[in-house]
Design an enzyme around this catalytic site. Structure first.
Site, PDB file in Angstrom:
ATOM      1  N   SER A  79     -10.468  -3.285   5.684  1.00 16.29           N
ATOM      2  CA  SER A  79      -9.119  -2.769   5.416  1.00 16.29           C
ATOM      3  C   SER A  79      -8.444  -2.397   6.726  1.00 16.29           C
ATOM      4  O   SER A  79      -9.107  -2.164   7.740  1.00 16.29           O
ATOM      5  CB  SER A  79      -9.229  -1.519   4.541  1.00 16.29           C
ATOM      6  OG  SER A  79      -7.979  -0.887   4.419  1.00 16.29           O
ATOM      7  N   SER A  80      -7.126  -2.319   6.698  1.00 11.25           N
ATOM      8  CA  SER A  80      -6.383  -1.765   7.834  1.00 11.25           C
ATOM      9  C   SER A  80      -5.857  -0.372   7.530  1.00 11.25           C
ATOM     10  O   SER A  80      -5.169   0.225   8.366  1.00 11.25           O
ATOM     11  CB  SER A  80      -5.194  -2.673   8.177  1.00 11.25           C
ATOM     12  OG  SER A  80      -5.641  -3.940   8.537  1.00 11.25           O
ATOM     13  N   ASN A  90      -3.207  -3.728  -2.830  1.00 10.91           N
ATOM     14  CA  ASN A  90      -3.045  -4.804  -1.849  1.00 10.91           C
ATOM     15  C   ASN A  90      -1.617  -5.308  -1.910  1.00 10.91           C
ATOM     16  O   ASN A  90      -0.712  -4.634  -1.451  1.00 10.91           O
ATOM     17  CB  ASN A  90      -4.084  -5.918  -2.029  1.00 10.91           C
ATOM     18  CG  ASN A  90      -4.257  -6.717  -0.737  1.00 10.91           C
ATOM     19  OD1 ASN A  90      -3.826  -6.254   0.318  1.00 10.91           O
ATOM     20  ND2 ASN A  90      -4.856  -7.880  -0.797  1.00 10.91           N
ATOM     21  N   THR A 112       0.854  -1.152   0.000  1.00 11.64           N
ATOM     22  CA  THR A 112       0.000   0.000   0.000  1.00 11.64           C
ATOM     23  C   THR A 112       0.905   1.221   0.000  1.00 11.64           C
ATOM     24  O   THR A 112       2.097   1.084   0.199  1.00 11.64           O
ATOM     25  CB  THR A 112      -0.867  -0.121   1.281  1.00 11.64           C
ATOM     26  OG1 THR A 112      -1.574  -1.352   1.192  1.00 11.64           O
ATOM     27  CG2 THR A 112      -1.781   1.025   1.548  1.00 11.64           C
ATOM     28  N   GLY A 149       1.497  -1.335   4.826  1.00 15.14           N
ATOM     29  CA  GLY A 149       1.932  -2.411   5.728  1.00 15.14           C
ATOM     30  C   GLY A 149       0.842  -3.387   6.117  1.00 15.14           C
ATOM     31  O   GLY A 149       0.956  -4.062   7.148  1.00 15.14           O
ATOM     32  N   GLY A 150      -0.244  -3.477   5.322  1.00 20.43           N
ATOM     33  CA  GLY A 150      -1.282  -4.472   5.618  1.00 20.43           C
ATOM     34  C   GLY A 150      -1.745  -4.339   7.061  1.00 20.43           C
ATOM     35  O   GLY A 150      -2.010  -3.238   7.552  1.00 20.43           O
TER      36      GLY A 150
HETATM   37  N1  GLY Z   1      -4.904  -4.119   1.474  1.00 25.35           N
HETATM   38  C1  GLY Z   1      -4.496  -3.841   2.792  1.00 25.35           C
HETATM   39  C2  GLY Z   1      -5.558  -3.190   3.592  1.00 25.35           C
HETATM   40  O1  GLY Z   1      -6.425  -2.537   3.034  1.00 25.35           O
HETATM   41  O2  GLY Z   1      -5.558  -3.336   4.792  1.00 25.35           O
END
Ligand code: GLY
Length: 559
Positions: free
Chosen positions: A440-441, A389, A369, A461-462
């Site tokens: 999402s994060s 992603n 991201t 960073g997910g």
């Molecule tokens: N694709 C990572 C997030 O949206 O958390």
């Protein structure tokens, strides 16, 4: 000040010897500031600010420019969240998260035995959600911008048409993603030059992407969602067995949502609501930590308390969160001070690392991201995180239109209890459903003090994003670090499951790590966590200070 790794320490010492204070001073500017993961995209934003654009004009310019210069995560084939705070107006968050296609089903990534099919939600056309970026950036420009889409897209169009010199980091990034990109004709042709890999300094031109961007600049988002680009997307789906249809594209809309507002030690925190889990989790953690004496930043005492807050917020994330347009999420309960008081009491009376389950908030009320931050001369601010992603998304390029598609479908729950690519366990609330948006994060945040912008920040960073944002925020607000110190300081992460503290190596003293181990925590070393691009506004003087995270190759620039 602590530094993330030995080689960076070495580099900083070398820089300090040659150019005093260069590496350790945030970039200062009187009027406006842009920070992004790519120097050319940052320059695009500054160009637009200097041309009389406001923070949103500049942010939209950066968003489109990153789609050209930073294909790892910059995109028009993905989605994200833009937090906007215009001086004197109500803040808003533009939700341009991808949507599940209309033919998506709950069990689409399971085989006939009910097992998750490896990589089905990560690589290839079936992993792609309906892209939201073009709708999101166009909505932002239309609602808040002053210069119009055509003008703010000029830098991106120029970069795609004339090309730009490939940086060392881009050449390395493309090289290390060869396996993914070589699976798909368009990706192989555009990003790998059919095997003749780009070397640093070579000019990278993208004529197909240039044509696409020109159509969007001329005709607006309809060129993407209804016009020839939509036809190319549907043709790509047919070629690689994807399920996005012309109807899915035609019905896509960005949604303007009210940000969540948290309060922490005199600051107001504007944070993203669902389908981001970031705002809820961040406010829950800040509420838990607010009255606690945290101790020095790298001490056992502070790490223990912050980790316990992280474990509880991530357990709740796993249990409760999803797209609030489809499922009930107890947002008010999870972000209430009363709930945080209960969790804090439990933390203070439990043994460190005691097992944690999702709590009981008040009943339901109805690696990749990129982030950029902008503040303009009027004090307007934009905090934007968007993504494909994975790095380079699904790997699939819409060949004739020259852009990569996301693999955001992996952010849904493929199977409750089975972790996604970030190791995050999620619940039924985040199950796949037609036109639903995956949890999402991403946590683009704006912090206000006395109703004025004080801090703008976010990170890739997910699943680690929320904790990166938490720590940089605490570093400024609690530890009074300047914004660059706050961004550089080493980070740690605990997401409840797996139940371990992941920490940046070289960042923490052996003594602190030893105490954590003796207290029962499992430790896991990593090279780096996140890449926070942040801006701080000095409340006394109004100067803007920008910090591009040295974990990446980004740039802060102002005027
Ligand atoms: N694709 C990572 C997030 O949206 O958390």
């Amino acid at each position: 000040m602590r530094l993330p790794s030995f080689h960076k320490l070495f580099l900083l010492i070398a820089l300090l010897l040659s150019v005093p204070a260069l590496a350790l001073t945030p970039v200062a500017a009187r009027h406006g500031m842009v920070v992004s993961s790519d120097p050319l995209a940052t320059q695009a934003g500054v160009e637009i600010l200097k041309a009389g654009g406001n923070a949103v004009d500049a942010a939209v310019a950066v968003g489109f420019a990153l789609a050209v210069t930073y294909p790892f995560a910059g995109n028009i084939g993905g989605g994200g969240f833009m937090m906007v705070r215009m001086t004197g107006e109500q803040p808003a968050m533009i939700d341009y998260r991808e949507e599940a296609p209309g033919h998506a089903t709950r069990d689409m990534y399971l085989d006939k035995h009910g097992h998750v099919i490896p990589n089905a939600s990560i690589v290839g056309a079936l992993s792609v959600g309906v892209p939201g970026t073009v709708a999101g950036l166009a909505t932002a420009e239309q609602k808040y911008g002053q210069l119009g889409l055509a003008r703010v897209m000029e830098p991106a169009i120029r970069l795609a048409t004339d090309g730009f010199p490939v940086s060392y980091s881009l050449s390395q990034s493309l090289k290390s993603h060869q396996a993914l990109l070589s699976k798909f004709t368009g990706s192989r042709r555009i990003y790998l030059r059919n095997g003749d890999l780009y070397q640093p300094g070579e000019i990278f031109k993208q004529p197909d992407l240039s044509r696409t961007l020109k159509q969007i600049a001329l005709h607006g988002p309809n060129a993407f969602y209804l016009g020839p680009v939509a036809n190319y997307i549907v043709a790509t789906m047919k070629e690689y067995n994807g399920i996005i249809t012309a109807e899915d594209l035609a019905r896509y809309r960005a949604i303007v949502r009210q940000p969540l507002v948290g309060h922490f030690r005199g600051y107001d925190i504007l944070a993203p609501p669902p389908p981001s889990s970031g705002g809820v989790a961040l406010i829950e953690m800040l509420n838990i930590l607010d009255p606690l004496e945290l101790g020095p930043p790298d001490s056992y005492e502070s790490m223990h308390l912050i980790v316990e807050a992280m474990r509880r917020a991530y357990a709740d994330r796993a249990a409760y969160m999803g797209d609030t347009d489809f499922v009930s999420v107890p947002v008010a309960g999870l972000t209430s001070v009363k709930y945080a008081d209960e969790l804090r009491k439990e933390i203070l009376k439990s043994k460190p690392d005691a097992p944690v389950k999702a709590g009981n908030p008040a009943p339901f009320e109805g690696p990749n991201t990129t982030h950029f931050s902008v503040v303009d001369a009027q004090g307007n601010a934009v905090s934007n995180t968007y993504t494909l992603n994975n790095g380079y998304g699904s790997g699939v390029t819409v060949d004739a239109a020259g852009f990569l598609l996301n693999d955001e479908m992996d952010d849904f729950t493929s199977k409750p209890g089975t972790p996604n690519m970030f190791g995050l366990i999620q619940s039924e609330a985040n199950a796949i459903g037609p036109h639903k948006r995956p949890l999402s994060s991403m946590t683009p945040v704006i912090v206000l003090q006395n109703n004025k912008v004080r801090l703008v920040l976010g990170s890739p960073g997910g699943g680690t994003i929320i904790n990166t944002v938490l720590q940089v925020l605490l570093n400024v607000v609690v530890y009074h670090m300047d914004v660059l110190q706050a961004v550089i300081a080493p980070r740690f992460h605990d997401q409840w499951m797996p139940d371990q503290i992941t920490y940046e190596k070289w960042g923490f003293s052996a003594d602190t790590l030893d105490k954590l181990k003796k207290a029962g925590y499992k430790l896991n070393e990593t090279d780096s966590l996140g890449e926070c691009e942040a801006i701080e506004v000095d409340p006394a003087t109004g100067w803007r200070f920008g910090a591009a995270d040295p974990r990446g190759a980004g740039k802060a620039e102002g005027y």
